[in-house]
Design an enzyme around this catalytic site. Sequence first.
Site, PDB file in Angstrom:
ATOM      1  N   HIS A   1      75.101  44.225  47.746  1.00 42.86           N
ATOM      2  CA  HIS A   1      73.746  43.710  47.551  1.00 42.86           C
ATOM      3  C   HIS A   1      72.918  44.740  46.799  1.00 42.86           C
ATOM      4  O   HIS A   1      73.367  45.876  46.565  1.00 42.86           O
ATOM      5  CB  HIS A   1      73.100  43.332  48.882  1.00 42.86           C
ATOM      6  CG  HIS A   1      72.890  44.473  49.834  1.00 42.86           C
ATOM      7  ND1 HIS A   1      73.917  45.200  50.386  1.00 42.86           N
ATOM      8  CD2 HIS A   1      71.738  45.008  50.363  1.00 42.86           C
ATOM      9  CE1 HIS A   1      73.428  46.118  51.201  1.00 42.86           C
ATOM     10  NE2 HIS A   1      72.116  46.032  51.194  1.00 42.86           N
TER      11      HIS A   1
ATOM     12  N   HIS B   1      70.144  46.472  47.418  1.00 49.42           N
ATOM     13  CA  HIS B   1      69.341  47.534  48.009  1.00 49.42           C
ATOM     14  C   HIS B   1      69.871  48.863  47.470  1.00 49.42           C
ATOM     15  O   HIS B   1      71.083  49.053  47.329  1.00 49.42           O
ATOM     16  CB  HIS B   1      69.396  47.493  49.534  1.00 49.42           C
ATOM     17  CG  HIS B   1      68.484  46.457  50.129  1.00 49.42           C
ATOM     18  ND1 HIS B   1      68.644  45.956  51.398  1.00 49.42           N
ATOM     19  CD2 HIS B   1      67.371  45.845  49.616  1.00 49.42           C
ATOM     20  CE1 HIS B   1      67.683  45.075  51.638  1.00 49.42           C
ATOM     21  NE2 HIS B   1      66.905  44.992  50.580  1.00 49.42           N
TER      22      HIS B   1
ATOM     23  N   ASP C   1      70.469  51.874  48.392  1.00 49.16           N
ATOM     24  CA  ASP C   1      71.477  52.735  49.011  1.00 49.16           C
ATOM     25  C   ASP C   1      72.887  52.174  48.854  1.00 49.16           C
ATOM     26  O   ASP C   1      73.849  52.778  49.330  1.00 49.16           O
ATOM     27  CB  ASP C   1      71.165  52.991  50.488  1.00 49.16           C
ATOM     28  CG  ASP C   1      71.002  51.719  51.310  1.00 49.16           C
ATOM     29  OD1 ASP C   1      70.637  50.683  50.739  1.00 49.16           O
ATOM     30  OD2 ASP C   1      71.231  51.765  52.533  1.00 49.16           O
ATOM     31  N   HIS C   2      73.011  51.041  48.164  1.00 45.48           N
ATOM     32  CA  HIS C   2      74.325  50.460  47.932  1.00 45.48           C
ATOM     33  C   HIS C   2      74.695  50.367  46.452  1.00 45.48           C
ATOM     34  O   HIS C   2      75.838  50.039  46.133  1.00 45.48           O
ATOM     35  CB  HIS C   2      74.420  49.075  48.573  1.00 45.48           C
ATOM     36  CG  HIS C   2      74.382  49.132  50.073  1.00 45.48           C
ATOM     37  ND1 HIS C   2      75.502  49.024  50.862  1.00 45.48           N
ATOM     38  CD2 HIS C   2      73.336  49.318  50.929  1.00 45.48           C
ATOM     39  CE1 HIS C   2      75.157  49.128  52.132  1.00 45.48           C
ATOM     40  NE2 HIS C   2      73.845  49.308  52.194  1.00 45.48           N
TER      41      HIS C   2
ATOM     42  N   HIS D   1      71.387  39.066  55.417  1.00 50.16           N
ATOM     43  CA  HIS D   1      70.560  40.271  55.350  1.00 50.16           C
ATOM     44  C   HIS D   1      69.218  39.875  54.745  1.00 50.16           C
ATOM     45  O   HIS D   1      68.946  38.688  54.535  1.00 50.16           O
ATOM     46  CB  HIS D   1      71.289  41.333  54.515  1.00 50.16           C
ATOM     47  CG  HIS D   1      70.690  42.699  54.593  1.00 50.16           C
ATOM     48  ND1 HIS D   1      70.234  43.260  55.766  1.00 50.16           N
ATOM     49  CD2 HIS D   1      70.464  43.634  53.620  1.00 50.16           C
ATOM     50  CE1 HIS D   1      69.762  44.462  55.514  1.00 50.16           C
ATOM     51  NE2 HIS D   1      69.888  44.713  54.218  1.00 50.16           N
TER      52      HIS D   1
ATOM     53  N   ASP E   1      75.508  44.967  54.419  1.00 52.18           N
ATOM     54  CA  ASP E   1      74.646  44.972  55.605  1.00 52.18           C
ATOM     55  C   ASP E   1      74.474  43.546  56.117  1.00 52.18           C
ATOM     56  O   ASP E   1      74.410  42.623  55.329  1.00 52.18           O
ATOM     57  CB  ASP E   1      73.281  45.541  55.254  1.00 52.18           C
ATOM     58  CG  ASP E   1      73.324  46.972  54.757  1.00 52.18           C
ATOM     59  OD1 ASP E   1      74.447  47.512  54.558  1.00 52.18           O
ATOM     60  OD2 ASP E   1      72.271  47.562  54.513  1.00 52.18           O
TER      61      ASP E   1
ATOM     62  N   HIS F   1      77.431  52.900  58.320  1.00 56.17           N
ATOM     63  CA  HIS F   1      76.043  52.573  57.967  1.00 56.17           C
ATOM     64  C   HIS F   1      75.084  52.983  59.086  1.00 56.17           C
ATOM     65  O   HIS F   1      74.162  52.262  59.457  1.00 56.17           O
ATOM     66  CB  HIS F   1      75.891  51.076  57.663  1.00 56.17           C
ATOM     67  CG  HIS F   1      74.672  50.775  56.834  1.00 56.17           C
ATOM     68  ND1 HIS F   1      73.486  50.356  57.388  1.00 56.17           N
ATOM     69  CD2 HIS F   1      74.465  50.838  55.495  1.00 56.17           C
ATOM     70  CE1 HIS F   1      72.597  50.164  56.422  1.00 56.17           C
ATOM     71  NE2 HIS F   1      73.169  50.458  55.258  1.00 56.17           N
TER      72      HIS F   1
END
Length: 301
Positions: free
Chosen positions: A60, A62, A64-65, A140, A210, A268
């Site tokens: 996805h 976000h 941090d990914h 998510h 997530d 995570h």
Amino acid sequence: MKLTILGCYAATPRTITNPTSQVLEIKNRMFLIDCGEGTQVQLRKNKIKFSKINHIFISHLHGDHFFGLVGLISTFMLLNRESDLHVYGPKGIKELILMQLRAGNSFTGYNLYFHELESKDSEVLFEDEKVIVKTIPLKHRIYTNGFLFQEKNKERKLNIDKIQNLGIDVVYYQKIKYGGDITLDNGTIIPNHEITFDPEHEKSYAFCSDTVYDENILPIIENVDVLYHEATFLEKEAHLAEKTMHTTAKQAATIALKANVKHLVLGHYSTRYESIELFKTEAETIFPTILLAEDGKEFAF
């Protein structure tokens, strides 16, 4: 099947922890799963050859990914990469990456293919003669997918002693491996199962991060060898997990139990906790075979 954890913490990178990224090696294929900041540094630290990565899966959008993706793509260019690179991720990822490359007047010298995802149903992303990769729709705050990697073992194993005793010529071995029966010179038909053994167990790996606790994924991940499931919070912060649409360690273990998986890898983690052992302690009250992801850790299955 080998899993290398490059990063396994939530939100922002720190001097001692990295956001989500991991490498799965299966059937001599190497897949990069998510690409948080610092991924290429972690690749170097773990001595993983950049040239072996031809397929990148982004869960996805976000940061941090995927914030490490454009840097890795640029480094491939600086390394004079020639082979194709395939990126699988949510719709919008192509625009985000190409905008950064155009702004810096940077262009790859290799073919860069984006496979943008929109479906809320599981779909096949990649398949060859040895591996198949499918999406695992997750819940998510934004559109998110997990990924299921499965071996394909088509070939049966030869019972060499029996084959040689029957005088079967080596030219028929490939036919036998793929399930063919054999007719001897005297007309006798030898069924395949009498001269072969069943193929080895087809290994499988499911990546789920997530997501909230969601039993809708159970039919997709049922009986997998290894499940990586996010465990951002402990149960005492379950209200935060619900608010941010994440999962607790106990909830991840419940998913593993109901899916009848062999091993559960937790990751995570929120950095609010003093020790990740707390996640294992909590999860083990539900599911027995708990493994903890740690930056730089390798698992062989």
